[in-house]
Design an enzyme around this catalytic site. Structure first.
Site, PDB file in Angstrom:
ATOM      1  N   CYS A 139     -53.622   8.303 -32.047  1.00  0.00           N
ATOM      2  CA  CYS A 139     -53.169   9.453 -32.833  1.00  0.00           C
ATOM      3  C   CYS A 139     -51.882   9.165 -33.588  1.00  0.00           C
ATOM      4  O   CYS A 139     -51.575   9.840 -34.572  1.00  0.00           O
ATOM      5  CB  CYS A 139     -52.941  10.646 -31.910  1.00  0.00           C
ATOM      6  SG  CYS A 139     -54.405  11.147 -30.994  1.00  0.00           S
ATOM      7  N   GLU A 159     -54.111  18.510 -28.354  1.00  0.00           N
ATOM      8  CA  GLU A 159     -53.460  17.344 -28.970  1.00  0.00           C
ATOM      9  C   GLU A 159     -54.485  16.772 -29.929  1.00  0.00           C
ATOM     10  O   GLU A 159     -55.484  16.192 -29.515  1.00  0.00           O
ATOM     11  CB  GLU A 159     -53.033  16.339 -27.895  1.00  0.00           C
ATOM     12  CG  GLU A 159     -51.945  15.380 -28.376  1.00  0.00           C
ATOM     13  CD  GLU A 159     -52.499  14.260 -29.246  1.00  0.00           C
ATOM     14  OE1 GLU A 159     -52.520  14.426 -30.494  1.00  0.00           O
ATOM     15  OE2 GLU A 159     -52.929  13.253 -28.686  1.00  0.00           O
TER      16      GLU A 159
END
Length: 475
Positions: free
Chosen positions: A281, A247
């Site tokens: 993110c 990720e």
């Protein structure tokens, strides 16, 4: 000040050195922790490898109850944990409490998924040659998991690696971020209260440069990493034969179409470009506004941004706190200055005080500026007008990243067009790309990573299908 132990095969342990964790807002010492020796790291890996078969065979109720216990204990110690997150990360207590609540839910979801986790059957006698045959299809863990976690969510992103591993019966070795190891060590304390077998988990707060040996160790067949794209892909390149989940973040776009509720869009984008000091993110970085409402939207956005409360993360009213370190803030400041030197205009913010970057809005930013192309990971957004829906969606896709995007619109046609065309792992209609429910599939495409989090999705990612065929049955 007490020195926190680390967790070695489920028990507390100390090494021969210590490290200090400080608060990025005021520099005070938050805590000290012991650091594992090389021999202790080896012991942790050996224990995970040795317990792998036992872990995979654990009854479902044992796994589920362990996960439920962790959920309950985090809830009982919620304020203590939130205060710890704020202290070591610099995250305002407002957001730290939210992260703690999410961790409660993450472990609860994992307990529920563990109880539902089961095999399936498939009749094979659809062809004459398979008369009397039945397939039982189950999922089996690849083996022990190396979980490398980031600083920005020091509890819940650890939870998203630990909880699905336990749910499927996989031992897990956790390497937390060096800047924020204390939350993971506290989680280890709670895990140690369960009936999980020794070796099922270890929490090893080691320096990043020592992680390479763990990454390459064949006894850890799964590596789950959350962090920057260069580091993530460097890990994947080192271990082409391992199962790797990554990720890796992004530069999330929020699209505001002409039919949107501009007040709602401005408030949400202002807040979620700057929450966690932009260190998420999926924090809003690129704001793409359809031309007919561009000026009206900017008139709403700037007051919403400048009205955010910035300062001491321990203050109940603070919405935007410091970055994780002054070094990180200096890097963000430099990127903003580079954009301005190239012709960008500052509509808000653009200043730094210590580790705090004032919430910043830029316009007229060149397409090749770092604040456009890369992940800023700070409280900075750029504004871009678009002549049409089609152009707006093309601008979203003009990025090497593809994690999530938000689209503010009332049009179902525009919503489904976004779902068809946007090259991202998640499309959030009517809200910012920063929205995440912990049970939903979460992950990206392009340079945003490989694999999916979200409990059920992660459990599938940590396992492979195994087929047993029964013969000679009367069906």
């Amino acid at each position: 000040m007490d020195v926190r132990t680390f967790w070695l095969a489920g028990r507390p342990a100390t090494g021969d050195t210590e490290l200090t964790v400080t608060n990025s807002h005021d520099g005070r010492v938050v805590g000290r922790h012991s650091v594992p020796t090389d021999a202790q790291v080896e012991e942790a890996v050996a224990a995970a490898h040795a317990v792998a078969r036992q872990a995979a065979a654990l009854p479902v109720h044992v796994r589920a109850e362990a996960l439920a216990h962790v959920s309950r204990r985090i809830a009982e110690r919620a304020e203590e944990i939130a205060q710890l997150i704020t202290a070591e990360n610099g995250k305002p207590i407002l957001w730290a409490r939210g992260e703690t609540s999410r961790a409660v839910a993450t472990f609860r979801f994992a307990a529920e998924e563990a109880r539902r986790w089961s095999g399936g059957v498939q009749r094979l006698d659809t062809e004459p040659a398979a008369t009397g045959r039945l397939a039982y299809v189950s999922r089996v863990p690849y083996g022990p998991v190396l979980a490398i976690t980031p600083f920005n969510f020091p509890l819940n992103l650890v939870a998203h690696k630990v909880a699905p591993a336990i749910a499927v019966g996989a031992p897990v070795v956790i390497k937390p971020a060096p800047a924020t190891p204390l939350s993971a060590l506290l989680l280890g304390e709670i895990l140690a209260e369960t009936d999980l077998p020794p070796g099922m988990f270890s929490v090893l707060p080691i320096e990043n440069e020592r992680a390479s040996a763990l990454v390459q160790d064949p006894r850890l067949p799964v590596v789950s990493f959350t962090g920057s794209a260069p580091v993530g892909y460097a890990i994947a390149d080192q271990i082409p034969r391992k199962h790797v989940t990554l990720e890796l973040g992004g530069n999330a776009a929020a699209v505001v179409l002409a039919d949107a509720d501009l007040d709602w869009a401005a408030q949400r984008i202002a807040l979620y470009s700057n929450y966690q000091a932009g260190q998420s993110c999926i924090a809003v970085q690129r704001v793409i506004v359809e031309q007919p409402v561009y000026d009206a939207f900017v008139d709403r956005l700037i007051p919403a941004v400048t009205g955010l409360v910035t300062g001491d993360p321990a203050d109940e009213k603070t919405q935007v706190g410091p970055l994780v370190s002054e070094h990180a803030a200096e890097r963000v400041e430099q990127w903003v200055q580079e954009a301005v030197a190239a012709g960008a205009k500052v509509l808000a913010g653009g200043t730094r005080e210590g580790a705090v970057i004032a919430p910043t809005v830029l316009t007229d930013v060149p397409d090749d500026a770092k604040v456009v192309c890369e992940e800023v990971f700070g409280p900075v957004m750029i504004l871009q007008p678009a002549a049409s829906v089609n152009e707006a969606y093309a601008m979203v896709n003009d990025s090497k990243y593809g994690l999530q995007a938000g689209v503010f619109t009332r049009s179902l046609d525009a919503a489904f067009q976004a779902n068809r065309e946007l090259e991202v792992g998640g499309v959030i209609i009517g809200d910012v790309p920063s929205y995440r429910a912990d049970q939903m599939p979460y992950g990206g495409v392009k340079d945003s990573g490989i694999g999916r989090e979200g409990l059920h999705s992660a459990m599938e990612d940590l396992t492979y299908e195994k087929v047993m065929v029964l013969t000679g049955l009367t069906l």
